[in-house]
Design a protein around this motif. Structure first.
Motif, short mmCIF file in Angstrom:
data_model
loop_
_atom_site.label_atom_id
_atom_site.label_comp_id
_atom_site.label_asym_id
_atom_site.label_seq_id
_atom_site.Cartn_x
_atom_site.Cartn_y
_atom_site.Cartn_z
N CYS A 53 -14.61 115.89 84.55
CA CYS A 53 -14.56 115.32 83.20
C CYS A 53 -15.07 113.89 83.16
O CYS A 53 -15.21 113.30 82.09
N GLY A 62 -9.57 111.62 82.19
CA GLY A 62 -8.48 112.07 83.06
C GLY A 62 -7.95 113.44 82.74
O GLY A 62 -6.73 113.66 82.80
N CYS A 64 -9.43 116.69 83.96
CA CYS A 64 -9.71 117.86 84.80
C CYS A 64 -8.86 117.94 86.06
O CYS A 64 -8.72 118.99 86.65
N ARG A 65 -8.32 116.80 86.49
CA ARG A 65 -7.45 116.72 87.67
C ARG A 65 -8.16 117.08 88.97
O ARG A 65 -7.53 117.50 89.93
N CYS A 67 -10.22 114.91 90.51
CA CYS A 67 -10.56 113.68 91.23
C CYS A 67 -9.32 113.01 91.82
O CYS A 67 -9.34 111.83 92.13
N CYS A 81 -10.38 108.54 88.50
CA CYS A 81 -11.24 108.05 87.42
C CYS A 81 -10.48 107.14 86.45
O CYS A 81 -11.08 106.27 85.84
S1 FES Z 1 -9.60 113.71 85.87
FE1 FES Z 1 -11.54 114.70 85.65
S2 FES Z 1 -12.81 113.45 86.85
FE2 FES Z 1 -10.93 112.42 86.91
#
Ligand code: FES
Ligand code: SF4
Ligand code: SF4
Ligand code: SF4
Length: 956
Positions: A53, A62, A64-65, A67, A81
């Motif tokens: 994301c 924040g 997609c979780r 990273c 991120c």
């Molecule tokens: S939560 Fe998607 S890239 Fe950080």
């Protein structure tokens, strides 16, 4: 593996800070600017954290979780991120726990994603695919049989990209791109949880929504959900080259992604200093004209415009053109021929055309289309500040506290800069709009002008002087700045003039139609808000007092101390891609390159030595003078490169009558444009994709144009001019445009430091670029004005001669629309016509009702110059008494009605004020009927058919 065409993505935007932070990521010590995310710091240290994301053009979200990282002393697994770096942090990006979590996240995404990678258009260039690989996903335990979105219908309404919801991972990047990058707010996420999907407006299709097709969402999408139709059709590109958009004066940098010699897509270049990776519908998508079937790729000649065209070799065409020019000069004198340079061509090409006219024709009869747009800018800014160009970078707007936009609609004409300006406005900068119409600038999502001074067309000068009156009479001027930087005598004179009671807003209200209180409010806001920047367009210049208004703007900026630093300045928004460059390159009949007068014997001597000829010290003819001289038989030959004077110049019937009188017109263009229909020699031109060179944008930024495909006609435009010069007996022995730039640099003090090697290194350079400023000059007039002391000049308002009367009671004003470009020669040959397929007349409901006109009715518009017919759009965007149209389609005949009134100093036509009457009608105007007959006949002649009835009646 990521497609190598892609740039490195840092995940989150760079932060500017004087403070730095040092932390450790996977055992590597990293120092970054305070506020930088852990994700970006990792990438800067060469460590890639998986992500979906996040992308570095957008603020992190924040969601997609993917990273997640581990940070010593912090509980859980924060998203890298959205987590800012802290001093001493110890971060781990790769642990077995993180790997498990990431695989789990990917498993969920993939369980609801079609597994058609092999036939997917973004196969090999898909972040979801990359992440499945990076996270080591090997199985999807949930199976693929559950509820999924595979059957959701594609939205193919947009001519340039598709939306395939079955592939959407709801990462929100498109929504954020539309908001943050573009500022249109067209997209939302509809529905919740599993049901949620991206939607354009209220579940509209993209075409029906507010979407302006800028492509930012397509660029941001990590999957194949939003994909260019050309990529779907042609597959992924194989190689790419950086080049510059050939449309407007923003000068966006693009990566032309290619397959062999074919463009697959144009991707806005992240490192482009004018656009920072953003684009508009024209540069991003409307490049198909370059390979349109209407392109003429063979030279052609004919003796009379009633003869069929005959395809000939380059040699024959050039020899014929040269012999005709020499014949005309022998018969009518040396000054009987001239040339017109193009603001769409490169600097190098423009330089060559003026060199050809001065050195090979032996006169100064060279002019450019800037004559009809920004020539007053050149004059007004030179007189007051000392340099004929805007003072700032586009980025400077991010430091402005109050922005005044006068006679410009950047949303339509300079869209990428408008997005940047709107970003600043959303951050809280104030906005004053001076415009007779309620443009998109006045009110758009999350942007509302603090003042809209809706003045009557033609009263700019009255308004600018009244603004100055308020500032001086209320003591809001910056006396310190003026005392240190400006000429005191001129200031004292100007002050006395401005303070005259006649110039007060109360006295001027009757003239401008702007209530005095509004004008006072705007003046106070501008003078007191800190950094005040003025942006203006053709609504300032294309007036009988265009130059006076430019002077008035410069006066106001100097009096309020708003010149010489970031966030302020006087900023002409240049219309065409290289209008700044064409002026810089000496396209005007009185000026050699670098705005130096032809009568200056020292300057002339330098050119004479370099060019090996004696140059005329007499200024040559301006375009309107060329037409007048053609009518009286003393101007008989014209070389016109990349400019359609028949469509773009005022009073079409006068222009065509003049052209019909000439003995040899040589047109160099991509298409048989309106001017070419009056030509005797047609030399095929090359599009920006087919040549090397440079363009200079509205910020004085010189950027490279790079050849990505061979010239369709075998020669690039610069080579044609070189060959024509040779045929005329004057040698210009260049083998590459870089050599032309070397000559420009050697002969032009503001370009002394410019070379292709340096451009390669720097990406782009803003002139002046010389020993005093080896890296170029982003902001001008920092310590002192180019002319030394800034000069105030009085701006006495005179009403234009173009008065409304009982016979012509309305004022017609003209402008542009986003999807179309200027005379439309390029954009009309693209799918952009789906947004705007005809020019319309905007008329206020009161004026429409008085005349019995309804929406979509055909209406006749009559002025002192002529008559035409358009369909009406009844709208409150225009004020009562004012009507408005665009001029993108030749058959509209917008310039049949504009008059040849012009700016007192530069002859720039008064396009913005024409007194007209408007009435319902049932058939096209006489001119339009003649136009279609003439066009039909000329098209037959193009096919080599006999033009038995090819009348030139349209010109008479
Ligand atoms: S939560 Fe998607 S890239 Fe950080
Ligand atoms: S369309 Fe693309 S960018 Fe938008 S939410 Fe779906 S996957 Fe993300
Ligand atoms: S193309 Fe541009 S305007 Fe249209 S939805 Fe995408 S980002 Fe928004
Ligand atoms: S804003 Fe201007 S330069 Fe940029 S892509 Fe659009 S037309 Fe091209």
């Amino acid at each position: 593996m990521m497609n190598q065409l892609n740039d490195l993505d840092y995940g989150t935007p760079a932060k500017q800070s004087e403070k730095s932070v040092t932390l450790e990521i996977d055992g590597v010590s990293v120092e970054v600017a305070a506020g930088t995310s852990v994700m970006r710091a990792a990438v800067e240290a060469g460590i890639n954290v998986p992500k979906l994301c996040a992308t570095d053009s957008l603020e992190p979200f924040g969601s997609c979780r993917l990273c997640l990282v581990e940070i010593d002393g912090k509980k859980g697994y924060p998203a890298s991120c959205t987590t800012p770096c802290e001093p001493g942090m110890k971060v781990k990006t790769q642990t077995s726990k993180l790997a498990d979590i990431r695989r789990g996240v990917m498993e969920l995404y993939i369980s609801d994603h079609p597994l058609d990678c092999l036939t997917c258009p973004t196969n090999g260039n898909c972040e979801l695919q990359d992440m499945a690989g990076v996270t080591g996903l090997r199985e999807v335990r949930y199976g693929y049989e559950g509820d999924n979105h595979l059957k959701m219908k594609k939205d193919e309404s947009n001519p340039y990209f598709t939306y395939d919801p079955s592939k959407c991972i709801v990462c929100n990047r498109c929504v954020r791109a539309c908001e943050e990058t573009q500022g249109t707010f067209a997209l939302t996420i509809d529905g919740r949880g599993f049901e949620s999907r991206v939607s354009a407006g209220q579940m509209d299709s993209f075409m029906e929504s507010e979407c302006v097709s800028c492509g930012a969402c397509v660029q941001a999408c990590p999957t194949a959900t939003l994909t260019e139709k050309t990529v779907i059709m042609m597959g992924q590109a194989e190689h790419s080259k950086i080049t510059t958009c050939a449309y407007c004066g923003v000068g966006c940098s693009f990566k032309a992604e290619m397959k062999g010699n074919e463009v697959v897509r144009m991707v806005p270049h992240k490192d482009g200093k004018a656009n920072h990776g953003h684009s508009c519908v024209k540069g991003r998508f409307a490049w198909g004209y370059a390979t349109h079937k209407d392109r003429i790729t063979k030279p052609m000649i004919r003796s009379k415009i009633t003869d069929p065209w005959r395809e000939v070799s380059w040699d024959e065409a050039l020899t014929y053109a040269a012999s005709e020019f020499r014949r005309i000069q022998a018969k009518h004198g040396k000054d009987s021929i001239g040339g017109i340079t193009s603001s769409r061509c490169t600097n190098e090409e423009t330089y060559l055309v003026q060199k050809l006219v001065r050195a090979a024709f032996g006169n100064n009869n060279v002019d450019t289309c800037a004559r009809v747009c920004h020539s007053p800018t050149g004059y007004g800014l030179k007189q007051t500040l000392g340099e004929s160009a805007g003072t700032q970078t586009f980025d400077s707007v991010m430091k402005s506290d109050v922005i005044m936009v006068i006679g410009a609609n950047p949303v339509a004409a300079h869209p990428v800069f408008a997005s940047q300006m709107k970003r600043r406005l959303r951050q809280g900068a104030k906005l004053i709009v001076v415009d007779p119409r309620t443009t998109e600038m006045v009110k758009s999502p999350h942007v509302q002008a603090d003042f809209h001074l809706k003045l009557r067309p033609g009263t700019n000068v009255a308004l600018i002087t009244a603004l100055a009156h308020v500032i001086l009479s209320e003591g809001l001027q910056k006396e310190d700045f003026v005392a240190e930087r400006c000429d005191q005598k001129s200031y004292a004179d100007w002050k006395e003039f401005v303070l005259r009671p006649d110039n007060s807003p109360e006295m001027m209200a009757d003239v401008t139609g702007v209530p005095a209180e509004q004008l006072r409010g705007a003046a106070r806001l501008f003078a007191a808000a800190g950094n005040g920047a003025i942006y203006y367009g053709l609504g300032v210049t294309e007036h009988a007092q265009g130059s006076t208004m430019v002077i008035g703007i410069a006066n106001l900026a100097m009096a309020t101390g708003n010149v010489g630093r970031e966030g302020v300045g006087v900023n002409p928004l240049r219309g065409q891609n290289n209008v700044q460059g064409s002026c810089d390159m000496g396209s005007f009949p009185h000026e050699l390159p670098g705005y130096r007068h032809v009568s200056d014997s020292t300057v002339r001597g330098e050119f004479e030595q370099a060019w090996g000829v004696t140059l005329s010290p007499e200024p040559g003819l301006r375009i309107p003078n060329m037409f007048d001289a053609a009518m009286d038989g003393s101007f008989m030959g014209l070389y016109c490169e990349g400019e359609d004077i028949v469509q773009s110049d005022p009073n079409t019937q006068h222009v065509t009558a003049a052209l019909s009188n000439m003995e040899c017109i040589v047109v160099q263009d991509l298409f048989l444009n309106e001017t070419a229909k009056y030509a005797h020699v047609f030399l095929p031109g090359s599009s920006f994709l087919e040549k090397d060179g440079t363009f200079t944008n509205a910020e004085r930024r010189i950027s490279r144009v790079r050849k990505v495909m061979p010239a369709k006609a075998g020669l690039s435009d610069w080579e044609v001019t070189v060959a024509l010069a040779k045929a005329l007996g004057y040698d210009m022995p260049y083998t590459h445009p870089s050599e032309i730039m070397d000559e420009i640099a050697a002969l032009t003090p503001t370009f002394h430091g410019v070379s292709y090697a340096k451009l390669e290194q720097a990406g782009s350079l803003q002139w002046p670029c010389n020993d005093a400023a080896p890296d170029g000059t982003p902001i001008m007039h920092i310590k002192e004005f180019v002319r030394g002391k800034g000069k105030f000049i009085n701006t006495q308002y005179f009403a234009t001669d173009e008065k409304v009367t009982l016979k012509f009671p309305l004022i017609l004003t003209t402008g542009r629309i986003l999807s179309q470009y200027n005379v439309g020669a390029q954009t009309r040959r693209t799918e952009n016509v789906e947004w705007h397929s005809e020019d319309r007349l905007e008329i206020h409901p009161h004026d429409a009702e008085d005349r019995g006109i309804k929406d979509d009715d055909w209406v006749g518009i009559e002025s002192r110059a002529g008559q035409t017919v358009l369909r009406a759009t009844v709208t409150e965007r225009v004020q009562p008494g004012v009507v408005y149209t665009t001029f993108h389609f030749p058959e509209s005949g917008a310039n049949v009605i504009t008059t040849d009134n012009s700016d007192w100093a530069t002859n720039c036509p008064e396009y913005k004020v024409t007194a007209v009457q408007v009435m319902p009608v049932s058939q096209p105007s006489t001119w339009q009927k003649q136009f279609s007959r003439f066009t039909e006949q000329q098209l037959k002649l193009l096919q080599g058919q006999s033009g038995h009835a090819a009348e030139t009646a349209v010109s008479k």
